[in-house]
Design a protein around this motif. Structure first.
Motif, PDB file in Angstrom:
ATOM      1  N   ALA A  42      -7.279  -3.683 -23.150  1.00  0.00           N
ATOM      2  CA  ALA A  42      -8.501  -3.615 -23.958  1.00  0.00           C
ATOM      3  C   ALA A  42      -9.303  -4.902 -23.783  1.00  0.00           C
ATOM      4  O   ALA A  42     -10.544  -4.879 -23.725  1.00  0.00           O
ATOM      5  N   ARG A  52     -17.121  -3.289 -21.319  1.00  0.00           N
ATOM      6  CA  ARG A  52     -17.086  -2.387 -22.471  1.00  0.00           C
ATOM      7  C   ARG A  52     -17.165  -3.173 -23.772  1.00  0.00           C
ATOM      8  O   ARG A  52     -16.704  -4.320 -23.854  1.00  0.00           O
ATOM      9  N   MET A  55     -13.141  -3.254 -28.527  1.00  0.00           N
ATOM     10  CA  MET A  55     -12.615  -2.293 -29.496  1.00  0.00           C
ATOM     11  C   MET A  55     -11.771  -2.995 -30.544  1.00  0.00           C
ATOM     12  O   MET A  55     -11.711  -2.575 -31.697  1.00  0.00           O
ATOM     13  N   LEU A  91      -8.713   3.504 -32.848  1.00  0.00           N
ATOM     14  CA  LEU A  91      -7.862   2.319 -32.893  1.00  0.00           C
ATOM     15  C   LEU A  91      -6.805   2.459 -33.984  1.00  0.00           C
ATOM     16  O   LEU A  91      -5.634   2.126 -33.775  1.00  0.00           O
ATOM     17  N   TYR A 230      -7.559   6.342 -23.928  1.00  0.00           N
ATOM     18  CA  TYR A 230      -8.588   5.325 -24.159  1.00  0.00           C
ATOM     19  C   TYR A 230      -8.716   4.401 -22.958  1.00  0.00           C
ATOM     20  O   TYR A 230      -9.830   4.074 -22.517  1.00  0.00           O
ATOM     21  N   ASP A 235     -12.995   7.923 -25.181  1.00  0.00           N
ATOM     22  CA  ASP A 235     -13.140   7.203 -26.447  1.00  0.00           C
ATOM     23  C   ASP A 235     -13.673   8.114 -27.546  1.00  0.00           C
ATOM     24  O   ASP A 235     -14.534   7.728 -28.340  1.00  0.00           O
ATOM     25  N   ASP A 237     -13.988  10.122 -30.989  1.00  0.00           N
ATOM     26  CA  ASP A 237     -13.672   9.785 -32.374  1.00  0.00           C
ATOM     27  C   ASP A 237     -14.102  10.954 -33.251  1.00  0.00           C
ATOM     28  O   ASP A 237     -15.297  11.237 -33.343  1.00  0.00           O
TER      29      ASP A 237
END
Length: 496
Positions: A42, A52, A55, A91, A230, A235, A237
């Motif tokens: 990440a 990105r 996160m 997350l 992920y 991603d 949600d």
């Protein structure tokens, strides 16, 4: 597995031995590795060329772990898992109920600095993270055959199945027993690589947000799946994986254009309950669903019915099933008759033994397409590829390679199934592994038995062609294991 991957797996396994001495199981260690690996990757993906949006909150990111030493490091790691588990969205699902099981700060520091930090995981060409996880499961399965590794589908088989599915960017792909996400990841990567720069804005969004969906009953396994998705660019949600939910418990609320799955091995469906004495016990579970053709305790047969219900009209399915799904009478016969009539059951791949971590597994891949209602049976011809007879694989000395499936994929003719031709011929090529059976032939077989084979088994007829002693011993052990399971199933039915 590449040399670089093998070196990382070996290093990871050496750490496992250290932590084993601290009382941590191999599977618990694998989970701790995934927490750290996720935090590292990440962090990597906030840098060039990925850029990105972070996160993980800065207070709990990978750099914070690198800075700490001793008791402060152990405390930071524990607080990181606790805080991330309370976050909303993807997350929070990834770190839900995560625990810091590494309590020795020195060992934790070595794990971070020596194993995880030196490797640029995101930029490596091969899916080294997958290699590490598969390698760890293989080692864990060797140490404890009943470990989670028994449900890990060989990635070479997954690639071959996905290569046959004719995936396009507009598809919706579902796996109702997603495990660590092998099928979903392969499907996502197939479309991303094949269509790449040709994807428009809406297609890219669909690939990230709605292309894959899944269910996973075991929360820790679901966690690994969500992490994997992920880190491969998914991603959505809420997360695309429903954790701790039994996919068989109710009829699907959505329909999908593609279902690819390898449901867990084991015949009986059961649920865990707490009895009056406070003890945990298993209770047989028969799913009474209106969309099922018949009620049965056989979990595999229930999954076949479930995936049929999960498909859109003209949707495509590939499902890994054990041999009993092909020949079992009663509910099995009812399901096969209905499946042949209501769907186009066009392909069966007989898998070799020795490719799964579980012992005694004889499995197949069944391919079929959902169709609209009509009086006439939709199945015209079932094509069978026999990759089992006279084929000998083991996890250690002769593992299944993608090239072992090349002929099958070529015979399958993705996108051009109407051009299929048999390789078997009674006179010209009696050793051919690819032939077809018409619907009328299938429906006349005793109990509509689809456990079809025709090749001469050389190991029975010619002692000169016997496999190596270790392979032969394993095959005997596998057959004994399968026989014991069948005897146990009979004993269970007698007690009922």
């Amino acid at each position: 597995m590449s040399l670089a991957s093998q070196n990382v797996v070996n290093k990871a396994w050496n750490f496992a031995h250290v932590l084993r001495d601290d009382g941590l199981s191999y599977m618990a260690y694998t989970e701790q590795i995934t927490f750290l690996l996720f935090l590292k990757m990440a962090h990597e993906q906030t840098k060039r060329p990925y850029n990105r949006k972070p996160m993980v909150p800065a207070k709990y990111n990978w750099e914070q772990l690198l800075k700490k030493e001793g008791d402060e490091l152990e405390e930071q790691y524990r607080h990181t898992l606790e805080h991330l588990g309370s976050e909303k969205g993807m997350l929070g699902d990834i770190f839900k109920k995560a625990r810091a099981d590494i309590h020795n700060p020195a060992t934790l520091k070595r794990l971070i600095v020596d194993l995880i930090e030196p490797v640029a995981w995101s930029s490596m060409e091969a899916d080294v993270k997958g290699d590490v996880y598969e390698g760890m499961l293989a080692r864990s399965a060797e140490e404890s055959p009943k470990g989670a590794g028994q449900y890990f589908t060989p990635r070479q088989l997954i690639k071959a199945i996905v290569d046959c599915m004719e995936l396009v960017p507009e598809d919706t792909v579902c796996d109702p027993a997603s495990g660590t996400g092998g099928f979903l990841l392969a499907a996502h990567d197939y479309v991303a690589k094949k269509y790449g720069k040709d994807l428009d804005k809406d297609q890219k969004k669909h690939l990230r947000k709605a292309f894959v969906s899944g269910w996973e009953l075991v929360p820790n396994t679901a966690r690994l799946c969500i992490m994997n998705l992920y880190l491969h660019g998914v991603d959505a949600d809420p997360p695309p994986i429903r954790s701790g939910v039994d996919a068989l418990a109710s009829a699907p609320s959505d329909r999908y254009s593609v279902v690819i799955t390898n449901p867990p091995f084991g015949k009986k469906s059961s649920i865990s309950i707490v009895n009056e004495a406070g003890d945990l016990e298993k209770e047989d579970n028969v799913y009474e669903r209106q969309d099922f053709w018949t009620a049965t305790k056989n979990k595999q047969l229930n999954f076949v019915q479930h995936v049929k219900s999960s498909l859109k009209i003209h949707g495509r399915c590939a499902i890994v099933v054990p041999d009993n799904v092909l020949f079992e009478g009663g509910a099995g016969e009812t399901i096969r008759r209905n499946l042949l009539r209501q769907c186009d059951v066009h392909t069966l791949l007989r898998l070799p033994t020795g490719i799964f971590y579980a012992q005694g597994v004889k499995a197949n891949v069944l391919f079929f397409d959902a169709k609209p209602a009509q009086e006439k049976a939709w199945t015209r011809k079932l094509w069978v590829y026999d990759l089992r007879t006279n084929m000998h694989f083991t996890l250690k000395t002769n593992p299944l390679k993608r090239s072992d499936l090349d002929e099958f994929v070529k015979c399958y003719r993705p996108g051009k199934r109407h051009l299929r031709k048999p390789t078997w011929d009674a006179e010209k090529n009696p050793e051919g592994r690819w032939r077809s059976y018409d619907y009328d032939e299938l429906i006349k077989r005793d109990k509509v038995n689809l456990d079809i084979f025709w090749l001469r088994d050389k190991t029975i007829e010619d002692s000169d062609d016997l496999p190596e002693p270790d392979i032969l011993a394993q095959e005997i052990a596998d057959d004994l294991q399968m026989a014991l399971e069948q005897f146990q199933a009979i004993a269970d039915r007698v007690r009922e």
